[in-house]
Write an enzyme that holds these catalytic residues in place. Structure first.
Site, PDB file in Angstrom:
ATOM      1  N   TYR A 125      -9.591   6.375   1.311  1.00 50.51           N
ATOM      2  CA  TYR A 125      -8.122   6.435   1.236  1.00 50.51           C
ATOM      3  C   TYR A 125      -7.726   7.596   0.332  1.00 50.51           C
ATOM      4  CZ  TYR A 125      -3.322   5.380  -0.135  1.00 50.51           C
ATOM      5  OH  TYR A 125      -1.973   5.476  -0.378  1.00 50.51           O
ATOM      6  N   GLU A 213      -0.098  10.504   3.069  1.00 51.17           N
ATOM      7  CA  GLU A 213      -0.997   9.351   2.991  1.00 51.17           C
ATOM      8  C   GLU A 213      -1.979   9.441   4.148  1.00 51.17           C
ATOM      9  OE1 GLU A 213      -0.588   4.742   1.787  1.00 51.17           O
ATOM     10  OE2 GLU A 213       0.475   5.271   3.639  1.00 51.17           O
TER      11      GLU A 213
END
Length: 403
Positions: A125, A213
């Site tokens: 991530y 993101e």
């Protein structure tokens, strides 16, 4: 401004960020054609079909009409049209949408990047955003990609790392290496990750983004590092420098009332309450919503008519607020600094007469230049408009009138 995954990936690719390649399609027939083209270019035999909406959680979301997930895998070219058709035109419901979901008008046909090889693929991530408390950009990352970052933060907060970026130096080689080290990478994957981070940060700064993101960032079985997903939010104040990015705006993904308000030059945000607000100035609007809440009500919107509110803008603002069926009362709170209160008052009276058949009570507080003349105009209009002197008095009248 939010943009779609395929648009975000095009920006990343422009800055040299490795991405999961794919093509956008708006019909099942076009999806097959794009899949065939992708197969020719990449040699992929499996295809990932992703709904393109402005919301996360698409893989776990469900198309109401067909029961399909928002992200599905087609294991052959022949499966692509059927699976694409099960997504296109349907309403995708995820944890980040309303109960009715969002209509899917486009899909992204992407290559399969999880093919087995010398080593197992791994997911990470990574996001970049502004840390307002520090006044600097920060890279937030975790070895636990492919999961909701909120769950990781709650259950294993030690698995979330941050790199705060000095605006004078930008992201440094040392920080890029530390990110790769915290991911447990080595060899070519380590080098690829450092290049990936540097390119990603360059893209973030270069396109005036407010959020990147990437979940997941993937280490493939042959040690390449690529962005499999891309949530990109652009700073609307920077779009004047990027007309090509401004053209990426998809108004079908936005609240139609907010779109109409924007076209009229009004700053409007829909909320979940029952008291409509019409205010000039963002600070005064926030204070107005606070006093409504403290008085037992719930603001239905944020609406800033600006410092040059005139009769036409006031009427437009009324029409926009009244399109929300949950509104049970409207509070108008204007401070006359640049704008004269009597002009606003006349605009309220004219709007009331032009719109006609307004069923909700209107409470008006006008302070500042020509406030007394404005109150007289309201009181002598003969309309069901309630005037107030103080903000607390206005809020109390709202509470009384809506029960």
């Amino acid at each position: 401004m939010n943009i779609h995954e395929f648009q975000g990936k095009s920006i990343l690719a422009h800055y040299g960020v490795a991405i999961q390649r794919g093509y956008v399609a708006s019909s099942a027939e076009e999806a097959r054609h794009m899949a065939q083209q992708l197969k020719t270019e990449t040699g992929t035999g499996w295809f990932v079909i992703k709904a393109q909406i402005h919301a996360g959680g698409r893989g776990k979301g469900t198309i109401q009409e067909t029961g399909s997930r928002g992200v599905v895998l087609a294991k052959s070219l022949d499966e692509v049209p059927e699976k694409a058709a099960a997504i296109l035109g349907g309403h995708l419901v995820t944890l980040q949408t309303r109960a009715e979901g969002k209509k899917v008008n486009k899909i992204y046909i992407a290559e399969d990047v999880y093919a087995p090889g010398a080593s197992e693929p791994r997911e990470f991530y990574m996001s970049i955003l502004l840390d307002r408390s520090a006044g600097r950009n920060v890279i937030v990352y975790s070895p636990d990609g492919g999961m909701n970052i909120e769950e990781v933060a709650e259950k294993t907060p030690e698995r979330i790392f941050k790199e705060t970026i000095d605006p004078l130096t930008g992201v440094t080689d040392f920080q890029c290496r530390r990110i790769a080290f915290n991911f447990g990478l080595s060899g070519n994957a380590f080098k690829e990750m450092t290049r990936f981070v540097r390119s990603l940060y360059s893209a973030y700064v270069g396109c005036d983004a407010s959020l990147f993101e990437i979940n997941p960032v993937l280490k493939t079985s042959d040690d390449r590092i690529i962005a499999v997903d891309a949530k990109v939010t652009l700073d609307g104040n920077g779009l004047i420098r990027h007309p090509d990015y401004a053209a990426m705006r998809d108004t079908t993904e936005e609240d139609p009332i907010e779109v109409e308000a924007g076209a009229a030059g009004l700053n409007y945000v829909k909320l979940d309450g029952n008291v409509g607000c019409m205010v000039n100035g963002a600070g005064l609007a926030m204070a107005t919503m606070d006093i409504i809440k403290l008085s037992g009500g719930d603001p239905a919107n944020f609406l800033d008519v600006g410092g040059t509110a005139d009769a036409k803008r006031v009427e437009t603002a009324f029409r926009i607020i009244l399109k929300d069926p949950s509104v049970k009362a409207i509070l108008v709170n204007i401070f006359g600094g640049i704008v004269r209160c009597d002009r606003v008052a006349q605009g309220i009276v004219d709007a009331y007469k032009n719109i006609g058949n307004i069923q909700v009570p209107i409470i008006v507080r006008l302070q500042g230049t020509n406030a007394e003349e404005a109150k007289k105009l309201i009181d002598e209009s003969g309309l069901a408009v309630h005037s107030a002197i103080t903000l607390q008095e206005a809020a109390d009248k709202v509470r009384t009138l809506i029960g």
